[in-house]
Write an enzyme that holds these catalytic residues in place. Sequence first.
Site, PDB file in Angstrom:
ATOM      1  N   GLU A 258     -11.217   5.759   5.124  1.00  0.00           N
ATOM      2  CA  GLU A 258     -10.542   6.462   6.228  1.00  0.00           C
ATOM      3  C   GLU A 258     -11.494   6.628   7.403  1.00  0.00           C
ATOM      4  O   GLU A 258     -11.093   6.482   8.556  1.00  0.00           O
ATOM      5  CB  GLU A 258     -10.026   7.830   5.773  1.00  0.00           C
ATOM      6  CG  GLU A 258      -8.801   7.787   4.898  1.00  0.00           C
ATOM      7  CD  GLU A 258      -7.492   7.588   5.645  1.00  0.00           C
ATOM      8  OE1 GLU A 258      -7.460   7.618   6.888  1.00  0.00           O
ATOM      9  OE2 GLU A 258      -6.466   7.410   4.961  1.00  0.00           O
TER      10      GLU A 258
ATOM     11  N   TRP B  59      -4.915   1.603  10.474  1.00  0.00           N
ATOM     12  CA  TRP B  59      -5.193   1.608   9.036  1.00  0.00           C
ATOM     13  C   TRP B  59      -4.979   0.205   8.461  1.00  0.00           C
ATOM     14  O   TRP B  59      -5.685  -0.215   7.557  1.00  0.00           O
ATOM     15  CB  TRP B  59      -4.315   2.638   8.340  1.00  0.00           C
ATOM     16  CG  TRP B  59      -4.565   2.696   6.867  1.00  0.00           C
ATOM     17  CD1 TRP B  59      -3.660   2.448   5.878  1.00  0.00           C
ATOM     18  CD2 TRP B  59      -5.796   3.012   6.195  1.00  0.00           C
ATOM     19  NE1 TRP B  59      -4.255   2.581   4.639  1.00  0.00           N
ATOM     20  CE2 TRP B  59      -5.569   2.932   4.814  1.00  0.00           C
ATOM     21  CE3 TRP B  59      -7.074   3.347   6.637  1.00  0.00           C
ATOM     22  CZ2 TRP B  59      -6.555   3.179   3.864  1.00  0.00           C
ATOM     23  CZ3 TRP B  59      -8.062   3.592   5.688  1.00  0.00           C
ATOM     24  CH2 TRP B  59      -7.801   3.499   4.321  1.00  0.00           C
TER      25      TRP B  59
ATOM     26  N   TYR C 287       0.839  -1.199   0.000  1.00  0.00           N
ATOM     27  CA  TYR C 287       0.000   0.000   0.000  1.00  0.00           C
ATOM     28  C   TYR C 287       0.877   1.254   0.000  1.00  0.00           C
ATOM     29  O   TYR C 287       0.669   2.179  -0.794  1.00  0.00           O
ATOM     30  CB  TYR C 287      -0.935  -0.027   1.212  1.00  0.00           C
ATOM     31  CG  TYR C 287      -1.698   1.251   1.418  1.00  0.00           C
ATOM     32  CD1 TYR C 287      -2.760   1.586   0.584  1.00  0.00           C
ATOM     33  CD2 TYR C 287      -1.365   2.132   2.447  1.00  0.00           C
ATOM     34  CE1 TYR C 287      -3.459   2.778   0.767  1.00  0.00           C
ATOM     35  CE2 TYR C 287      -2.060   3.306   2.637  1.00  0.00           C
ATOM     36  CZ  TYR C 287      -3.105   3.627   1.792  1.00  0.00           C
ATOM     37  OH  TYR C 287      -3.789   4.800   1.971  1.00  0.00           O
TER      38      TYR C 287
END
Length: 188
Positions: A38, A46, A16
Site C-alpha cells: 500500500e 493500486w 483481486y
Amino acid sequence: MNDCAFGTKDPIYLKYHDEVWGQPLYDSLKLFKLLALESQHAGLSWLTILKKKESYEQAFYDFDPHQIVKMTDKDIDQLMTFPNIVHNRKKLEAIVSQAKGYFEIEKDYGSFSDYLWSTVDYEPINCGYKQPSDRITVDERATKLSKSLKSYGFKFLGPVTVFSFLEAAGLYNAHLQSCPNKPIYNHN
C-alpha cells in the site's frame, strides 16, 4: 461488471477484488506485506502496484521483515534497476524502515496483527455502503493509525493510504452490500 470493484474491467483487479480485497487478514506477516505494498502505491493507482506485486515480492524477500531489516543502501541501489517495481528510492527505503517498525510494534503489542486489529476492537467494521458514491476515503481511525505508524518509522502511509489498507485487509468491510464477493460477518 460488479459495481463494487470500482468500475474496473481489468481482470487482474477483478480477481483481486473477488478473492483478496476486504477478506479479513489476521496473519502479521501478510498484514505487513499488504501495508508495505500500500505504501508503494501512494500517488499511483493500486492496479499499477498489483501488476508489479510479484516483482516486489522478489525484490523484498517476499516481504519477510527479518530479511528486509538487513538491507543496506547498496541493496537499495541495486533495486533502483530491479525490473518491474517503482524506482522511487524513498519508497524503497520506506519498506526497510517499515520492517524496523514492524519489530518495534511486535515488541510493544505482542504481534503486528494485534496492534492493527486493536484499532477496530478486533472486529471488522461494516461500512454499510449501498452504492459506490457512499464510499469515503479517510476517517478519524485511519488518521490516528497513520500517526501511530509514523511514530514507529513507517513512511508513505498517510491517512488515505491507511484507510485503503484497512479496507483491503478486511478491518473495514467496504464492499457494497449488494456485492456477491463480500465477506460474511457474524455481526452487522
